[in-house]
Write a protein that holds these residues in place. Structure first.
Motif, PDB file in Angstrom:
ATOM      1  N   SER A  30       0.932  -1.255  -0.177  1.00  0.00           N
ATOM      2  CA  SER A  30       0.037  -0.175   0.018  1.00  0.00           C
ATOM      3  C   SER A  30       0.768   1.272  -0.056  1.00  0.00           C
ATOM      4  O   SER A  30       0.759   2.129  -0.734  1.00  0.00           O
ATOM      5  CB  SER A  30      -0.927  -0.049   1.414  1.00  0.00           C
ATOM      6  OG  SER A  30      -1.604   1.190   1.416  1.00  0.00           O
ATOM      7  N   ALA A  31       1.952   0.978   0.816  1.00  0.00           N
ATOM      8  CA  ALA A  31       2.803   2.169   1.059  1.00  0.00           C
ATOM      9  C   ALA A  31       3.501   2.525  -0.498  1.00  0.00           C
ATOM     10  O   ALA A  31       3.563   3.843  -1.013  1.00  0.00           O
ATOM     11  CB  ALA A  31       3.898   2.295   2.106  1.00  0.00           C
ATOM     12  N   LEU A  32       4.181   1.669  -1.065  1.00  0.00           N
ATOM     13  CA  LEU A  32       4.635   1.562  -2.267  1.00  0.00           C
ATOM     14  C   LEU A  32       3.855   2.213  -3.339  1.00  0.00           C
ATOM     15  O   LEU A  32       4.229   2.907  -4.474  1.00  0.00           O
ATOM     16  CB  LEU A  32       5.217   0.153  -2.726  1.00  0.00           C
ATOM     17  CG  LEU A  32       6.554  -0.413  -1.988  1.00  0.00           C
ATOM     18  CD1 LEU A  32       6.782  -1.884  -2.342  1.00  0.00           C
ATOM     19  CD2 LEU A  32       7.487   0.459  -1.956  1.00  0.00           C
ATOM     20  N   LEU A  33       2.667   1.941  -3.556  1.00  0.00           N
ATOM     21  CA  LEU A  33       1.609   2.445  -4.433  1.00  0.00           C
ATOM     22  C   LEU A  33       1.058   3.476  -3.992  1.00  0.00           C
ATOM     23  O   LEU A  33       0.246   4.262  -4.583  1.00  0.00           O
ATOM     24  CB  LEU A  33       0.401   1.369  -4.586  1.00  0.00           C
ATOM     25  CG  LEU A  33       1.181   0.106  -5.370  1.00  0.00           C
ATOM     26  CD1 LEU A  33       0.111  -1.130  -5.371  1.00  0.00           C
ATOM     27  CD2 LEU A  33       1.540   0.497  -6.763  1.00  0.00           C
ATOM     28  N   THR A  35      -8.269  10.892   1.948  1.00  0.00           N
ATOM     29  CA  THR A  35      -8.800  11.968   1.053  1.00  0.00           C
ATOM     30  C   THR A  35      -9.064  11.169  -0.404  1.00  0.00           C
ATOM     31  O   THR A  35      -9.513  11.683  -1.164  1.00  0.00           O
ATOM     32  CB  THR A  35      -7.821  13.100   0.623  1.00  0.00           C
ATOM     33  OG1 THR A  35      -6.490  12.596   0.343  1.00  0.00           O
ATOM     34  CG2 THR A  35      -7.854  13.962   2.022  1.00  0.00           C
ATOM     35  N   GLU A  36      -8.697   9.854  -0.453  1.00  0.00           N
ATOM     36  CA  GLU A  36      -8.928   9.071  -1.744  1.00  0.00           C
ATOM     37  C   GLU A  36     -10.188   8.301  -1.742  1.00  0.00           C
ATOM     38  O   GLU A  36     -10.920   8.312  -0.626  1.00  0.00           O
ATOM     39  CB  GLU A  36      -7.621   8.154  -1.858  1.00  0.00           C
ATOM     40  CG  GLU A  36      -6.415   8.568  -2.094  1.00  0.00           C
ATOM     41  CD  GLU A  36      -6.268   9.385  -3.465  1.00  0.00           C
ATOM     42  OE1 GLU A  36      -7.156   9.568  -4.197  1.00  0.00           O
ATOM     43  OE2 GLU A  36      -5.034   9.900  -3.778  1.00  0.00           O
ATOM     44  N   PRO A  88      -4.229   1.483  -2.698  1.00  0.00           N
ATOM     45  CA  PRO A  88      -3.657   1.329  -1.554  1.00  0.00           C
ATOM     46  C   PRO A  88      -4.383   1.397  -0.410  1.00  0.00           C
ATOM     47  O   PRO A  88      -4.050   0.739   0.803  1.00  0.00           O
ATOM     48  CB  PRO A  88      -2.824   2.699  -1.593  1.00  0.00           C
ATOM     49  CG  PRO A  88      -2.728   3.038  -3.174  1.00  0.00           C
ATOM     50  CD  PRO A  88      -3.963   2.761  -3.831  1.00  0.00           C
ATOM     51  N   ILE A  89      -5.774   2.053  -0.478  1.00  0.00           N
ATOM     52  CA  ILE A  89      -6.618   2.114   0.797  1.00  0.00           C
ATOM     53  C   ILE A  89      -6.982   0.531   0.723  1.00  0.00           C
ATOM     54  O   ILE A  89      -7.210  -0.153   1.897  1.00  0.00           O
ATOM     55  CB  ILE A  89      -7.787   2.939   0.410  1.00  0.00           C
ATOM     56  CG1 ILE A  89      -7.135   4.291   0.733  1.00  0.00           C
ATOM     57  CG2 ILE A  89      -8.813   2.673   1.427  1.00  0.00           C
ATOM     58  CD1 ILE A  89      -8.361   5.286   0.434  1.00  0.00           C
ATOM     59  N   ILE A 121      -7.147  -4.807   3.632  1.00  0.00           N
ATOM     60  CA  ILE A 121      -6.602  -6.246   3.559  1.00  0.00           C
ATOM     61  C   ILE A 121      -5.513  -6.731   4.404  1.00  0.00           C
ATOM     62  O   ILE A 121      -5.799  -7.861   4.890  1.00  0.00           O
ATOM     63  CB  ILE A 121      -6.223  -6.527   1.787  1.00  0.00           C
ATOM     64  CG1 ILE A 121      -7.475  -6.671   1.068  1.00  0.00           C
ATOM     65  CG2 ILE A 121      -5.428  -7.677   1.870  1.00  0.00           C
ATOM     66  CD1 ILE A 121      -6.883  -6.784  -0.596  1.00  0.00           C
ATOM     67  N   SER A 122      -4.714  -5.826   4.824  1.00  0.00           N
ATOM     68  CA  SER A 122      -3.694  -5.924   5.684  1.00  0.00           C
ATOM     69  C   SER A 122      -4.283  -6.378   7.050  1.00  0.00           C
ATOM     70  O   SER A 122      -3.467  -7.159   7.947  1.00  0.00           O
ATOM     71  CB  SER A 122      -2.585  -5.032   5.716  1.00  0.00           C
ATOM     72  OG  SER A 122      -3.301  -3.847   6.364  1.00  0.00           O
TER      73      SER A 122
END
Length: 234
Positions: free
Chosen positions: A8-11, A108-109, A115-116, A121-122
């Motif tokens: 998520s962070a990478l994307l 805000t997305e 990523p959200i 999922i995590s």
């Protein structure tokens, strides 16, 4: 599973915090071994980019790929519903899924931003995580293939997710998505025509400013006193 927080962070939109956390992200992927060794190895160029490239260049590259190319949008429902009414219903269902799992969306997305979804999922058991990714697997696999065509290091992150979901680029649903011509991020007139309709909003205002990497990285390895981002997204 920190692996999906890491992806998520990478994307997410590059930030100073993300640059500082690149090494920790790599360690997390190796320690958990949720992804295959080949998938983890393939992510090394992206991690290296995040470590060594100038922040402004990273942000500019991200915007050109994911914000100015509708066919590479990380808002997953964009690829199957566009601006149709079906998208609204799908958004509501996804929000309810998040709430049922104990996650309230404050970013805000939009809810279907990849990523959200990965952050949610995590928090789930691995088999449930796989099922959720299978539902979006054909979109993710198509995004991976488009990024491969552009020789982008981000392709490895999408390919790893598609592999985890067991979806191959040769699948009929993937090929159907790939039949849509790629956007040219430098053709501003064409892009304006594509995006001229206002985006449907659900929950927080998606135009509220540059989305930070939120607390994804903080939960893995907090970074104190982050510096301001060099570029503002619009």
């Amino acid at each position: 599973m920190k692996t999906f927080k890491a992806l998520s962070a990478l994307l997410s939109y590059p930030s100073i915090d993300l640059k500082k956390a690149a090494e920790v992200i790599g360690q997390t992927l190796h320690e958990e071994q949720v992804l295959t060794p080949c998938a983890i190895q393939a992510l090394c160029p992206l991690l290296t980019d995040l470590t060594k490239m100038d922040l402004y260049e990273l942000q500019e590259r991200y915007v050109l790929l994911f914000d100015r190319s509708r066919t590479l949008s990380l808002n997953l429902f964009e690829h199957v519903h566009g601006e149709s009414r079906d998208r609204g219903g799908a958004m509501v269902d996804l929000l309810e899924t998040y709430r049922a799992g104990g996650m309230e969306l404050e970013a805000t997305e939009l809810p279907d931003h990849l990523p959200i979804l990965l952050e949610y999922i995590s928090t789930r058991p691995i088999e449930e995580a796989r099922e959720l990714l299978v539902d979006a697997g054909h979109i993710i696999a198509a995004l991976a293939e488009r990024l491969v065509r552009r020789e982008s290091s981000y392709a490895a992150a999408l390919a790893a997710l598609a592999e985890f979901a067991g979806v191959e680029a040769s699948a009929d649903m993937v090929q159907e998505l790939l039949s849509v011509a790629d956007d040219n991020p430098n053709d501003l007139e064409a892009l304006d025509a594509v995006w001229e309709e206002a985006e449907v909003t659900f929950g927080p205002d998606p135009n509220a400013g540059c989305p930070a990497t939120r607390d994804i990285l903080a939960r893995m390895d907090p970074v104190q006193n982050p510096e301001p981002a060099a570029v503002t997204r619009h």
